[in-house]
Scaffold this active site. Structure first.
Site, PDB file in Angstrom:
ATOM      1  N   TYR A  67      72.568  35.255 -11.553  1.00  0.00           N
ATOM      2  CA  TYR A  67      71.190  35.734 -12.129  1.00  0.00           C
ATOM      3  C   TYR A  67      70.219  35.017 -11.431  1.00  0.00           C
ATOM      4  CZ  TYR A  67      73.077  39.498 -14.918  1.00  0.00           C
ATOM      5  OH  TYR A  67      73.591  40.564 -15.470  1.00  0.00           O
ATOM      6  N   ASN A 102      66.438  49.255 -13.955  1.00  0.00           N
ATOM      7  CA  ASN A 102      65.951  48.230 -13.036  1.00  0.00           C
ATOM      8  C   ASN A 102      65.541  46.922 -14.004  1.00  0.00           C
ATOM      9  OD1 ASN A 102      66.752  49.804 -10.989  1.00  0.00           O
ATOM     10  ND2 ASN A 102      64.613  49.975 -10.502  1.00  0.00           N
ATOM     11  N   VAL A 103      66.176  45.791 -13.776  1.00  0.00           N
ATOM     12  CA  VAL A 103      65.500  44.583 -14.294  1.00  0.00           C
ATOM     13  C   VAL A 103      64.943  43.793 -13.632  1.00  0.00           C
ATOM     14  CG1 VAL A 103      67.854  44.797 -15.812  1.00  0.00           C
ATOM     15  CG2 VAL A 103      67.797  43.245 -13.609  1.00  0.00           C
ATOM     16  N   ASP A 104      64.403  44.280 -12.545  1.00  0.00           N
ATOM     17  CA  ASP A 104      63.755  43.413 -11.581  1.00  0.00           C
ATOM     18  C   ASP A 104      62.034  43.227 -11.829  1.00  0.00           C
ATOM     19  OD1 ASP A 104      64.035  46.092  -9.115  1.00  0.00           O
ATOM     20  OD2 ASP A 104      62.497  45.889 -10.627  1.00  0.00           O
ATOM     21  N   HIS A 119      67.651  48.412 -19.267  1.00  0.00           N
ATOM     22  CA  HIS A 119      68.438  47.401 -19.157  1.00  0.00           C
ATOM     23  C   HIS A 119      68.121  45.874 -19.185  1.00  0.00           C
ATOM     24  CE1 HIS A 119      71.251  50.554 -17.146  1.00  0.00           C
ATOM     25  NE2 HIS A 119      71.219  50.679 -18.460  1.00  0.00           N
ATOM     26  N   CYS A 127      68.609  33.979 -26.756  1.00  0.00           N
ATOM     27  CA  CYS A 127      69.768  32.971 -27.144  1.00  0.00           C
ATOM     28  C   CYS A 127      70.905  33.680 -27.247  1.00  0.00           C
ATOM     29  CB  CYS A 127      69.366  32.599 -28.677  1.00  0.00           C
ATOM     30  SG  CYS A 127      70.656  31.656 -29.521  1.00  0.00           S
ATOM     31  N   CYS A 150      69.059  26.543 -31.443  1.00  0.00           N
ATOM     32  CA  CYS A 150      70.236  26.150 -32.162  1.00  0.00           C
ATOM     33  C   CYS A 150      71.121  25.458 -31.244  1.00  0.00           C
ATOM     34  CB  CYS A 150      71.022  27.670 -32.301  1.00  0.00           C
ATOM     35  SG  CYS A 150      71.474  28.458 -30.884  1.00  0.00           S
ATOM     36  N   GLY A 187      66.304  57.411  -7.294  1.00  0.00           N
ATOM     37  CA  GLY A 187      67.274  56.257  -6.948  1.00  0.00           C
ATOM     38  C   GLY A 187      68.217  55.682  -7.810  1.00  0.00           C
ATOM     39  N   THR A 188      68.970  56.541  -8.410  1.00  0.00           N
ATOM     40  CA  THR A 188      70.117  56.240  -9.247  1.00  0.00           C
ATOM     41  C   THR A 188      71.062  56.962  -8.999  1.00  0.00           C
ATOM     42  OG1 THR A 188      70.726  55.828 -11.639  1.00  0.00           O
ATOM     43  CG2 THR A 188      69.268  57.730 -11.112  1.00  0.00           C
TER      44      THR A 188
HETATM   45  N1  APR Z   1      65.451  55.809  -2.052  1.00  0.00           N
HETATM   46  C1  APR Z   1      66.024  56.505  -3.190  1.00  0.00           C
HETATM   47  N2  APR Z   1      67.375  56.324  -3.268  1.00  0.00           N
HETATM   48  C2  APR Z   1      67.885  55.324  -2.793  1.00  0.00           C
HETATM   49  C3  APR Z   1      67.384  54.610  -2.062  1.00  0.00           C
HETATM   50  C4  APR Z   1      66.118  54.749  -1.494  1.00  0.00           C
HETATM   51  N3  APR Z   1      65.487  54.052  -0.557  1.00  0.00           N
HETATM   52  N4  APR Z   1      68.480  53.563  -1.578  1.00  0.00           N
HETATM   53  C5  APR Z   1      69.125  53.848  -2.294  1.00  0.00           C
HETATM   54  N5  APR Z   1      69.231  54.805  -2.986  1.00  0.00           N
HETATM   55  C6  APR Z   1      70.118  55.299  -3.970  1.00  0.00           C
HETATM   56  C7  APR Z   1      71.672  55.465  -3.686  1.00  0.00           C
HETATM   57  O1  APR Z   1      72.062  56.681  -2.823  1.00  0.00           O
HETATM   58  C8  APR Z   1      72.233  55.383  -4.897  1.00  0.00           C
HETATM   59  O2  APR Z   1      72.385  56.796  -5.685  1.00  0.00           O
HETATM   60  O3  APR Z   1      69.960  54.742  -5.190  1.00  0.00           O
HETATM   61  C9  APR Z   1      71.026  54.751  -5.927  1.00  0.00           C
HETATM   62  C10 APR Z   1      71.528  53.563  -6.478  1.00  0.00           C
HETATM   63  O4  APR Z   1      72.701  53.403  -7.299  1.00  0.00           O
HETATM   64  P1  APR Z   1      73.263  52.051  -7.947  1.00  0.00           P
HETATM   65  O5  APR Z   1      73.564  51.155  -6.840  1.00  0.00           O
HETATM   66  O6  APR Z   1      74.728  52.576  -8.716  1.00  0.00           O
HETATM   67  O7  APR Z   1      72.151  51.405  -8.919  1.00  0.00           O
HETATM   68  P2  APR Z   1      71.821  52.217 -10.272  1.00  0.00           P
HETATM   69  O8  APR Z   1      71.886  53.735 -10.277  1.00  0.00           O
HETATM   70  O9  APR Z   1      70.465  51.830 -10.755  1.00  0.00           O
HETATM   71  O10 APR Z   1      72.758  51.679 -11.093  1.00  0.00           O
HETATM   72  C11 APR Z   1      72.910  51.907 -12.586  1.00  0.00           C
HETATM   73  O11 APR Z   1      74.503  50.247 -13.266  1.00  0.00           O
HETATM   74  O12 APR Z   1      75.442  48.162 -12.518  1.00  0.00           O
HETATM   75  C12 APR Z   1      74.446  48.692 -13.487  1.00  0.00           C
HETATM   76  O13 APR Z   1      72.857  47.722 -14.870  1.00  0.00           O
HETATM   77  C13 APR Z   1      73.109  48.270 -13.577  1.00  0.00           C
HETATM   78  O14 APR Z   1      71.001  49.431 -13.899  1.00  0.00           O
HETATM   79  C14 APR Z   1      72.359  49.290 -13.144  1.00  0.00           C
HETATM   80  C15 APR Z   1      73.039  50.730 -13.441  1.00  0.00           C
END
Ligand code: APR
Length: 247
Positions: A67, A102-104, A119, A127, A150, A187-188
């Site tokens: 981390y 996202n945790v960023d 997340h 703790c 603690c 973006g997921t």
């Molecule tokens: N624009 C849009 N989408 C994008 C881009 C971009 N520039 N670059 C990558 N992607 C897409 C990928 O195609 C993918 O579908 O972002 C997605 C990223 O997927 P993951 O890496 O699985 O990330 P995420 O969906 O956030 O993961 C969910 O999983 O590991 C756990 O806790 C962690 O929060 C995370 C959760």
């Protein structure tokens, strides 16, 4: 990729919008995603070895260092135009809820105020024994510091595999998905639940649902519209088309 006029009109007229973001929205800031085969964090590390309570119990220093590495990547990153466009949409739309996996912390740094961190956030700590928040004035790089109350281990305030989401964050996210008229999923990969259920909850409640991604994934065909382009391009283009570039 062209943005359909119908989507622009829906966004322009929307009173209530909810957005779910994943690691892809931070990719153009240089923050690695998780499942990208080449550069993804999970391509080089096994999530089970790093992002779980058992992993932390077994090797707290290793998990803490991972981390610390991710924190350094994020500290060197800047919000990209996609984050900034979402902060702009929040200013333009009466009821706007930004839900992130996202945790960023980049949405906050881009100016978003109402961010639901499903997340957690890797720049917050708690703790390990009682989950109460811990403020760290200095953050060690090599091993977790002792809890000032603690003496137990301090952990990052993030949700690990096998853990429940923060109940309030989940309640707020589901309520936003249920009441919104437009739901953007950006973006997921849509493979981690329950976050990935949110666009489907929105759709079943009558919202128009849109995916913005660079490639089809688990949500493909499940939402009303799929737009394939980088979010750092698509989100500013969508915001400008709906609201112009006027400040
Ligand atoms: N624009 C849009 N989408 C994008 C881009 C971009 N520039 N670059 C990558 N992607 C897409 C990928 O195609 C993918 O579908 O972002 C997605 C990223 O997927 P993951 O890496 O699985 O990330 P995420 O969906 O956030 O993961 C969910 O999983 O590991 C756990 O806790 C962690 O929060 C995370 C959760």
């Amino acid at each position: 990729m062209e943005i359909p006029d119908t989507l622009i009109e829906r966004l322009r007229k929307a009173r209530c919008v909810a957005v779910l973001t994943g690691a892809g929205v931070s990719a153009e800031s240089g923050v690695p995603t998780f499942r990208n085969a080449q550069t993804g964090l999970w391509a080089r590390y096994d999530p089970g070895e790093l992002a779980s309570p058992a992993a932390f119990r077994a090797n707290p220093a290793l998990v803490w260092q991972w981390y610390a590495y991710r924190r350094s990547l994020v500290a060197a990153a800047e919000p990209n135009p996609g984050h900034i466009a979402l902060a702009e949409l929040e200013r333009r739309i009466a009821d706007f809820t930004l839900i992130t996996q996202n945790v960023d912390g980049l949405h906050h740094r881009a100016g978003s105020q109402n961010v639901v961190e499903l997340h957690g956030n890797l720049n917050r700590y708690r703790c390990f024994a009682d989950d109460e928040p811990v403020e760290l004035t200095t953050v060690p790089q090599d091993a977790p510091p002792p809890c000032p109350r603690c003496g137990g281990l301090v952990r990052p305030d993030v949700v690990w595999f096998g853990e429940l989401l923060p109940p309030r964050a989940w309640r707020v996210a589901v309520a936003a998905a249920r009441r919104c008229e437009l739901f953007l999923c950006v973006g997921t990969s849509g493979v981690v639940h329950p976050a990935a259920d949110l666009p489907l909850i929105a759709r079943s409640a009558g919202a128009y649902t849109v995916e913005i991604n660079i490639a089809p994934g688990a949500l493909n065909g499940l939402l009303d519209l799929h737009l394939y382009a980088p979010s750092g391009h698509m989100l500013p283009a969508l915001a400008a088309a709906a609201f112009g570039n006027a400040p």
